[in-house]
Design an enzyme around this catalytic site. Structure first.
Site, short mmCIF file in Angstrom:
data_model
loop_
_atom_site.label_atom_id
_atom_site.label_comp_id
_atom_site.label_asym_id
_atom_site.label_seq_id
_atom_site.Cartn_x
_atom_site.Cartn_y
_atom_site.Cartn_z
N ARG A 162 -2.58 -5.82 -8.70
CA ARG A 162 -2.08 -7.53 -8.66
C ARG A 162 -2.79 -7.97 -9.72
O ARG A 162 -4.22 -7.76 -9.92
CB ARG A 162 -2.20 -7.98 -6.76
CG ARG A 162 -1.23 -7.74 -5.84
CD ARG A 162 -2.06 -8.29 -4.72
NE ARG A 162 -2.69 -7.89 -4.74
CZ ARG A 162 -3.21 -7.00 -3.23
NH1 ARG A 162 -3.32 -7.73 -2.33
NH2 ARG A 162 -5.22 -7.51 -3.43
N SER A 172 -3.36 -7.59 3.27
CA SER A 172 -3.41 -7.46 3.89
C SER A 172 -4.82 -8.58 4.77
O SER A 172 -4.56 -8.84 6.33
CB SER A 172 -4.68 -5.97 4.49
OG SER A 172 -3.72 -4.73 3.94
N LYS A 218 -15.56 -8.30 4.22
CA LYS A 218 -13.90 -8.20 5.58
C LYS A 218 -14.66 -8.11 6.48
O LYS A 218 -14.80 -7.24 7.03
CB LYS A 218 -13.07 -8.21 4.33
CG LYS A 218 -12.44 -8.27 2.98
CD LYS A 218 -11.07 -6.76 2.74
CE LYS A 218 -10.70 -7.79 1.49
NZ LYS A 218 -9.37 -6.80 0.60
N HIS A 248 0.76 -1.08 0.17
CA HIS A 248 -0.50 -0.11 0.02
C HIS A 248 1.10 1.49 -0.31
O HIS A 248 0.70 1.95 -0.66
CB HIS A 248 -0.51 0.14 1.52
CG HIS A 248 -1.69 -0.96 1.68
ND1 HIS A 248 -2.41 -1.69 2.57
CD2 HIS A 248 -3.29 -1.60 0.92
CE1 HIS A 248 -2.97 -2.84 2.18
NE2 HIS A 248 -3.44 -2.58 1.29
O1 PNS Z 1 -8.67 -2.32 0.51
P1 PNS Z 1 -9.97 -2.96 -0.43
O2 PNS Z 1 -10.37 -3.93 0.71
O3 PNS Z 1 -10.40 -3.17 -1.22
O4 PNS Z 1 -10.69 -1.93 -0.60
C1 PNS Z 1 -11.98 -2.05 -1.45
C2 PNS Z 1 -12.58 -0.79 -0.41
C3 PNS Z 1 -13.57 -0.29 0.80
C4 PNS Z 1 -12.12 0.64 -1.66
C5 PNS Z 1 -13.72 -0.23 -1.87
O5 PNS Z 1 -14.36 -1.59 -1.17
C6 PNS Z 1 -15.01 0.62 -1.90
O6 PNS Z 1 -14.53 1.24 -2.31
N1 PNS Z 1 -16.08 0.51 -0.67
C7 PNS Z 1 -16.60 1.95 -1.40
C8 PNS Z 1 -18.23 1.67 -1.47
C9 PNS Z 1 -17.96 1.71 -2.86
O7 PNS Z 1 -18.44 3.15 -3.62
N2 PNS Z 1 -19.04 0.34 -3.35
C10 PNS Z 1 -18.79 0.70 -5.12
C11 PNS Z 1 -17.42 0.00 -5.21
S1 PNS Z 1 -17.92 -0.26 -7.57
#
Ligand code: PNS
Length: 166
Positions: free
Chosen positions: A90, A126, A41, A17
């Site tokens: 990734r 993570s 998660k 990150h």
């Molecule tokens: O580190 P991660 O778990 O890949 O992070 C994912 C995160 C929090 C960035 C993603 O789940 C997110 O953008 N959540 C916000 C909700 C949202 O906008 N959902 C629609 C995605 S198209």
């Protein structure tokens, strides 16, 4: 002035990150690191703890701010004048990340840039770090020193039955 967001759940923040944040810092003027909740998660750290840890790790960059976000990432981008979503990529994540980037672009027009994960961190996530730590493995190679110590402490206290806010 270009502003980017580096979003993630950062539970916990890894070297991978921080590498993506560092590279984003070189591309844009301002970076907001946005700590969200991935609803699929189980969190190890509360969102406030994750903000606190990231704030410490990002103090090395003057143009990076760390903040919490709730709700849709695109709404956060609109509210904060964000031009670009910057994410590490990734190989295994390509399909899902592409889908999210396309959905986000469809929703408000905000675009996503993908930075290929540095090869040395390509296998680090993570989720895997949490799994390895939970099962007693050594995660110190994948995390900043303070974060690794807190992760191991948290796993130990969780195993001992300490209540947590998740
Ligand atoms: O580190 P991660 O778990 O890949 O992070 C994912 C995160 C929090 C960035 C993603 O789940 C997110 O953008 N959540 C916000 C909700 C949202 O906008 N959902 C629609 C995605 S198209």
């Amino acid at each position: 002035m270009t502003r980017a967001v580096c979003p993630g759940s950062f539970d916990p923040v890894t070297h991978g990150h921080l590498d993506v944040i560092k590279r984003t810092v070189r591309i844009v003027d301002d970076v907001l690191v946005a700590v969200g909740t991935n609803i699929s998660k189980n969190a190890l750290f509360t969102s406030n703890e994750r903000v606190e840890m990231l704030t410490e790790e990002c103090a090395q960059w003057s143009n990076v701010e760390v903040t919490l976000f709730e709700g849709l990432l695109v709404d956060f981008c609109t509210a904060n004048d964000i031009d670009i979503i910057s994410k590490g990529l990734r190989a295994a994540d390509l399909g899902y990340e592409l889908q999210m980037a396309q959905m986000n672009r469809q929703l408000t027009g905000v675009d996503t840039i993908f930075l290929p994960t540095a090869p040395q961190w390509a296998f680090v996530s993570s989720s895997l770090v949490r799994e390895v730590a939970t099962l007693g493995g050594d995660v110190t190679a994948f995390l900043p020193e303070r974060i690794a110590a807190r992760t191991m402490e948290r796993v130990a206290s969780r195993d001992a039955g300490t209540a947590r806010d998740v």
